[in-house]
Design a protein around this motif. Structure first.
Motif, PDB file in Angstrom:
ATOM      1  N   SER A 104     -33.275  -6.828  17.519  1.00  0.00           N
ATOM      2  CA  SER A 104     -32.392  -7.407  16.510  1.00  0.00           C
ATOM      3  C   SER A 104     -32.443  -8.927  16.492  1.00  0.00           C
ATOM      4  O   SER A 104     -32.266  -9.579  17.521  1.00  0.00           O
ATOM      5  N   GLY A 159     -27.733  -2.435  24.883  1.00  0.00           N
ATOM      6  CA  GLY A 159     -28.165  -3.686  24.281  1.00  0.00           C
ATOM      7  C   GLY A 159     -28.598  -4.617  25.399  1.00  0.00           C
ATOM      8  O   GLY A 159     -27.789  -4.959  26.263  1.00  0.00           O
ATOM      9  N   GLY A 200     -28.062  -9.335  15.814  1.00  0.00           N
ATOM     10  CA  GLY A 200     -26.991  -8.646  16.522  1.00  0.00           C
ATOM     11  C   GLY A 200     -26.914  -9.015  17.977  1.00  0.00           C
ATOM     12  O   GLY A 200     -27.810  -9.649  18.527  1.00  0.00           O
ATOM     13  N   GLY A 201     -25.824  -8.617  18.604  1.00  0.00           N
ATOM     14  CA  GLY A 201     -25.694  -8.732  20.036  1.00  0.00           C
ATOM     15  C   GLY A 201     -24.750  -9.788  20.557  1.00  0.00           C
ATOM     16  O   GLY A 201     -24.390  -9.757  21.726  1.00  0.00           O
ATOM     17  N   THR A 241     -31.305  -9.156  20.850  1.00  0.00           N
ATOM     18  CA  THR A 241     -30.824  -8.027  21.625  1.00  0.00           C
ATOM     19  C   THR A 241     -31.745  -6.856  21.325  1.00  0.00           C
ATOM     20  O   THR A 241     -32.012  -6.553  20.158  1.00  0.00           O
ATOM     21  N   ARG A 245     -23.118   0.525  24.528  1.00  0.00           N
ATOM     22  CA  ARG A 245     -22.203   0.912  23.455  1.00  0.00           C
ATOM     23  C   ARG A 245     -21.926   2.380  23.697  1.00  0.00           C
ATOM     24  O   ARG A 245     -22.836   3.210  23.648  1.00  0.00           O
ATOM     25  N   ASP A 255     -32.191  -2.944  21.482  1.00  0.00           N
ATOM     26  CA  ASP A 255     -31.402  -1.728  21.595  1.00  0.00           C
ATOM     27  C   ASP A 255     -32.268  -0.607  22.150  1.00  0.00           C
ATOM     28  O   ASP A 255     -33.367  -0.345  21.645  1.00  0.00           O
ATOM     29  N   ARG A 307     -21.535 -10.286  19.865  1.00  0.00           N
ATOM     30  CA  ARG A 307     -20.250  -9.675  20.221  1.00  0.00           C
ATOM     31  C   ARG A 307     -20.395  -8.759  21.436  1.00  0.00           C
ATOM     32  O   ARG A 307     -19.558  -8.761  22.330  1.00  0.00           O
ATOM     33  N   THR A 309     -21.759   3.116  17.396  1.00  0.00           N
ATOM     34  CA  THR A 309     -21.382   1.820  16.835  1.00  0.00           C
ATOM     35  C   THR A 309     -19.894   1.539  17.018  1.00  0.00           C
ATOM     36  O   THR A 309     -19.068   2.445  17.063  1.00  0.00           O
TER      37      THR A 309
END
Length: 104
Positions: free
Chosen positions: A82, A9, A85-86, A66, A23, A68, A88, A33
């Motif tokens: 995204s 990411g 997302g990203g 982010t 990840r 991926d 966290r 994930t």
């Protein structure tokens, strides 16, 4: 496509690259994930991967995103830019509080 058990990411804020996290899949699973048991880890990207992700995110003109990326035998493959997302991953993977930076 052979996936290496991790994907990346790459975090961008205002179009500026902030860092990257991986990840990492649990055991030998292909699915990286967090909900499938994966974990976040810091990752140092080569400049060419950052540039590819930079070009991909620029197409969408988002304040925060982010990108991926999977590193394959054929080279880096972008599989998502995204809009949601990203946060966290940035926080747990590389210690960047992207939500706070975004709010500023």
């Amino acid at each position: 496509m052979d996936l290496p058990g991790q994907d990346l990411g790459l975090v961008f804020l205002g179009g500026e690259y902030k860092g990257a996290y991986a990840r990492v899949a649990k055991n030998d699973a292909w699915n990286t994930t967090i909900n499938s048991g994966g974990k976040y880890a810091p990752f140092e990207c080569d400049r060419d991967v950052i540039e590819i992700a930079q070009r991909a995110q620029a197409l969408f003109n988002m304040d925060f995103t982010t990108v991926d990326v999977a590193m394959t035998d054929q080279g880096p493959v972008i599989f998502e830019v995204s809009a949601f997302g990203g946060f966290r991953g940035a926080k747990e993977g590389i210690g960047i509080d992207a939500a706070a930076l975004y709010a500023d």
